[in-house]
Design a protein around this motif. Structure first.
Motif, PDB file in Angstrom:
ATOM      1  N   LEU A 181      14.974   8.809  17.385  1.00  0.00           N
ATOM      2  CA  LEU A 181      15.382   9.363  18.681  1.00  0.00           C
ATOM      3  C   LEU A 181      14.713   8.688  19.876  1.00  0.00           C
ATOM      4  CD1 LEU A 181      15.238  13.196  17.831  1.00  0.00           C
ATOM      5  CD2 LEU A 181      17.216  11.668  17.685  1.00  0.00           C
ATOM      6  N   LYS A 182      13.993   7.610  19.660  1.00  0.00           N
ATOM      7  CA  LYS A 182      13.172   7.025  20.724  1.00  0.00           C
ATOM      8  C   LYS A 182      13.982   6.549  21.928  1.00  0.00           C
ATOM      9  CE  LYS A 182      12.972   2.472  18.489  1.00  0.00           C
ATOM     10  NZ  LYS A 182      12.052   1.461  17.887  1.00  0.00           N
ATOM     11  N   ASP A 183      15.252   6.262  21.717  1.00  0.00           N
ATOM     12  CA  ASP A 183      16.076   5.769  22.822  1.00  0.00           C
ATOM     13  C   ASP A 183      16.958   6.857  23.424  1.00  0.00           C
ATOM     14  OD1 ASP A 183      15.085   3.147  22.531  1.00  0.00           O
ATOM     15  OD2 ASP A 183      16.529   2.733  20.942  1.00  0.00           O
ATOM     16  N   LYS A 184      16.783   8.083  22.974  1.00  0.00           N
ATOM     17  CA  LYS A 184      17.608   9.186  23.479  1.00  0.00           C
ATOM     18  C   LYS A 184      16.848   9.970  24.544  1.00  0.00           C
ATOM     19  CE  LYS A 184      20.324  13.183  21.985  1.00  0.00           C
ATOM     20  NZ  LYS A 184      21.582  12.700  22.588  1.00  0.00           N
ATOM     21  N   LYS A 185      17.438  10.135  25.696  1.00  0.00           N
ATOM     22  CA  LYS A 185      16.794  10.879  26.771  1.00  0.00           C
ATOM     23  C   LYS A 185      16.798  12.376  26.468  1.00  0.00           C
ATOM     24  CE  LYS A 185      17.898   7.643  30.512  1.00  0.00           C
ATOM     25  NZ  LYS A 185      18.568   7.479  31.831  1.00  0.00           N
ATOM     26  N   ASN A 186      15.680  13.006  26.782  1.00  0.00           N
ATOM     27  CA  ASN A 186      15.548  14.463  26.640  1.00  0.00           C
ATOM     28  C   ASN A 186      15.949  14.959  25.254  1.00  0.00           C
ATOM     29  OD1 ASN A 186      14.817  14.674  29.429  1.00  0.00           O
ATOM     30  ND2 ASN A 186      16.996  14.523  29.953  1.00  0.00           N
ATOM     31  N   ALA A 187      15.467  14.250  24.234  1.00  0.00           N
ATOM     32  CA  ALA A 187      15.766  14.645  22.859  1.00  0.00           C
ATOM     33  C   ALA A 187      15.037  15.953  22.504  1.00  0.00           C
ATOM     34  CB  ALA A 187      15.351  13.542  21.902  1.00  0.00           C
ATOM     35  N   LYS A 188      15.698  16.772  21.698  1.00  0.00           N
ATOM     36  CA  LYS A 188      15.143  18.054  21.300  1.00  0.00           C
ATOM     37  C   LYS A 188      15.025  18.129  19.783  1.00  0.00           C
ATOM     38  CE  LYS A 188      17.305  20.485  25.198  1.00  0.00           C
ATOM     39  NZ  LYS A 188      18.248  21.567  25.571  1.00  0.00           N
ATOM     40  N   VAL A 189      13.889  18.647  19.309  1.00  0.00           N
ATOM     41  CA  VAL A 189      13.704  18.829  17.879  1.00  0.00           C
ATOM     42  C   VAL A 189      13.265  20.268  17.605  1.00  0.00           C
ATOM     43  CG1 VAL A 189      13.077  16.406  17.540  1.00  0.00           C
ATOM     44  CG2 VAL A 189      11.279  18.112  17.852  1.00  0.00           C
ATOM     45  N   VAL A 190      13.560  20.731  16.382  1.00  0.00           N
ATOM     46  CA  VAL A 190      13.118  22.053  15.934  1.00  0.00           C
ATOM     47  C   VAL A 190      12.409  21.900  14.598  1.00  0.00           C
ATOM     48  CG1 VAL A 190      14.969  23.247  17.160  1.00  0.00           C
ATOM     49  CG2 VAL A 190      15.292  22.585  14.771  1.00  0.00           C
ATOM     50  N   GLU A 191      11.597  22.892  14.262  1.00  0.00           N
ATOM     51  CA  GLU A 191      10.781  22.830  13.052  1.00  0.00           C
ATOM     52  C   GLU A 191      10.945  24.112  12.247  1.00  0.00           C
ATOM     53  OE1 GLU A 191       6.039  22.252  11.836  1.00  0.00           O
ATOM     54  OE2 GLU A 191       6.644  22.470  13.939  1.00  0.00           O
ATOM     55  N   ARG A 223      10.362  26.635  16.840  1.00  0.00           N
ATOM     56  CA  ARG A 223       9.714  26.595  15.521  1.00  0.00           C
ATOM     57  C   ARG A 223       9.848  27.967  14.870  1.00  0.00           C
ATOM     58  NH1 ARG A 223       4.909  28.000  13.031  1.00  0.00           N
ATOM     59  NH2 ARG A 223       3.992  26.464  11.592  1.00  0.00           N
ATOM     60  N   GLN A 224      10.201  27.973  13.602  1.00  0.00           N
ATOM     61  CA  GLN A 224      10.236  29.195  12.815  1.00  0.00           C
ATOM     62  C   GLN A 224       9.458  28.962  11.530  1.00  0.00           C
ATOM     63  OE1 GLN A 224      11.285  32.270  13.037  1.00  0.00           O
ATOM     64  NE2 GLN A 224      12.695  32.329  14.782  1.00  0.00           N
ATOM     65  N   SER A 225       8.729  29.963  11.067  1.00  0.00           N
ATOM     66  CA  SER A 225       8.029  29.849   9.783  1.00  0.00           C
ATOM     67  C   SER A 225       8.795  30.622   8.721  1.00  0.00           C
ATOM     68  CB  SER A 225       6.600  30.389   9.897  1.00  0.00           C
ATOM     69  OG  SER A 225       6.611  31.751  10.268  1.00  0.00           O
ATOM     70  N   ALA A 226       9.029  29.974   7.589  1.00  0.00           N
ATOM     71  CA  ALA A 226       9.693  30.610   6.459  1.00  0.00           C
ATOM     72  C   ALA A 226       8.661  30.842   5.349  1.00  0.00           C
ATOM     73  CB  ALA A 226      10.857  29.747   5.987  1.00  0.00           C
ATOM     74  N   GLU A 227       9.115  31.036   4.120  1.00  0.00           N
ATOM     75  CA  GLU A 227       8.193  31.413   3.041  1.00  0.00           C
ATOM     76  C   GLU A 227       8.361  30.566   1.792  1.00  0.00           C
ATOM     77  OE1 GLU A 227       8.814  35.561   2.418  1.00  0.00           O
ATOM     78  OE2 GLU A 227       8.199  36.110   4.450  1.00  0.00           O
TER      79      GLU A 227
END
Length: 355
Positions: A181-191, A223-227
């Protein structure tokens, strides 16, 4: 899943640089040394084999193996790896417990192995802190302990620790996503993390966050924590999808809970992002190879560490070393590398994918 709160990290750049190889890399003992400290007048024989363990039958060794209940794909693979590696050696007898997540029961199982006077113990504790005393008991009884993955509270409770790199797992996942994603502006990630009260989860998240600091164009928005279960993965992923109408990448800490996450993704009809898994299941590797969905990579937490633990235990029991190192004794700590498996290298890693 796995817990490794204190493991030191190595900075190998490929699987071939790992201190211990995989089942696919061959059955030879790998990079750790343990000798009887006999100098043989400072000389080795032609092959240096006098003090080096190899595939040839040697002194008979009884290895006791105790781990948690195999109620998770990774843990089941740990047990399978240990048993299969032990079968490879004609001079090894493996005394394996049924496995338990109950600390008192696992302590009792280890004590039974101590009373049987096994030559070496390989222990993956359900809870490292809770089983420290029984590790100490074994060591004081003259039985060397190979502590597998979840670490005891005291270094006196084991002769050698071998396990995975949780921080490195998150770090490598973050760098992989960052490069995509280094070339994408305002990239969003989730965990989608694991169980938050486990140190391993905190280490994985920290590594991930530290990696993303190198990419100022990327922001972790949720971010969400699962089990570490399918059900929790599905429920928590559904929450992430409802909260975030669009994002560019997802890192899921665990391939087993990823089964549920993928269900939620399909039910939501979402495919605008790439997904990176964790641990290295065969199912995920096959999806990476097929390359017709969101899954593009997984970061290894190799269950082959259990096979290497058997190698170490055999060497300890025979008073022999392993070729490849100059030291007379095996290291006190060995950390496996968390390689990133992608479409480009998946064929190399498929043989060690767990089910």
């Amino acid at each position: 899943m796995t817990e490794n709160p204190r493991a030191p990290r190595i900075t190998a750049t490929s699987r071939r640089n790992m201190l211990f190889g995989t089942a696919a890399a061959g059955a030879a003992l790998f990079a750790a040394g343990c000798t009887s400290n006999e100098s043989n007048d400072g000389k080795e024989d032609e092959a240096g084999s006098a003090n080096v363990a190899d595939d040839k039958p040697g002194k008979k060794v009884t290895i006791g193996f105790a781990g948690p209940q195999a109620d998770h794909g990774w843990l089941n693979a740990i047990t399978t790896q240990a048993k299969n590696r032990a079968k490879k050696y004609k001079d090894v007898t493996l005394e394996s417990t049924e496995g338990s997540n109950d600390n008192a029961q696992q302590i009792g199982q280890v004590e039974t192995l101590i009373n049987k006077k096994v030559d070496v113990l390989v222990i993956l504790p359900a809870d490292g802190k809770a089983l420290t005393q029984v590790g100490l008991k074994a060591m004081r009884a003259g039985i060397p302990v190979v502590n597998l993955d979840r670490i005891f509270d005291s270094q006196q409770a084991y002769r050698c620790w071998i396990g995975g790199d949780n921080y490195g797992m998150g770090l490598n996942a973050g760098h992989y996503i960052g490069e995509q994603l280094k070339d994408k502006k305002n990239a969003k990630v989730v965990e989608l993390a694991g169980i938050d009260n486990l140190e391993l989860t905190r280490q994985r998240s920290k590594g991930f966050d530290d990696a993303l600091k190198n990419y100022p164009n990327i922001k972790k928005v949720a971010r969400q924590s699962a089990e570490f279960t399918v059900e929790s993965g599905q429920a928590k992923m559904a929450q992430l999808l409802r909260a975030q109408t669009k994002f560019d990448a997802l890192w899921n800490h665990d391939d087993d809970q990823g089964v549920g996450a993928e269900r939620a993704i399909k039910q939501a009809g979402r495919d605008e992002f790439l997904m990176v898994g964790g641990a290295g299941s065969k199912r995920v590797m096959e999806a990476i190879k097929k390359d017709d969905g969101v899954i593009k990579a997984t970061v290894l937490y190799p269950p082959t560490m259990a096979a290497s633990a058997i190698d170490l235990a055999r060497a300890l029991g025979q008073g022999k070393g392993v070729s490849g190192m100059a030291e007379f004794e095996i290291p006190a700590s060995l950390t496996l590398y968390s390689a990133v498996v992608t479409k480009e290298n998946v064929d190399e890693y498929l043989p060690i994918g767990f089910t």
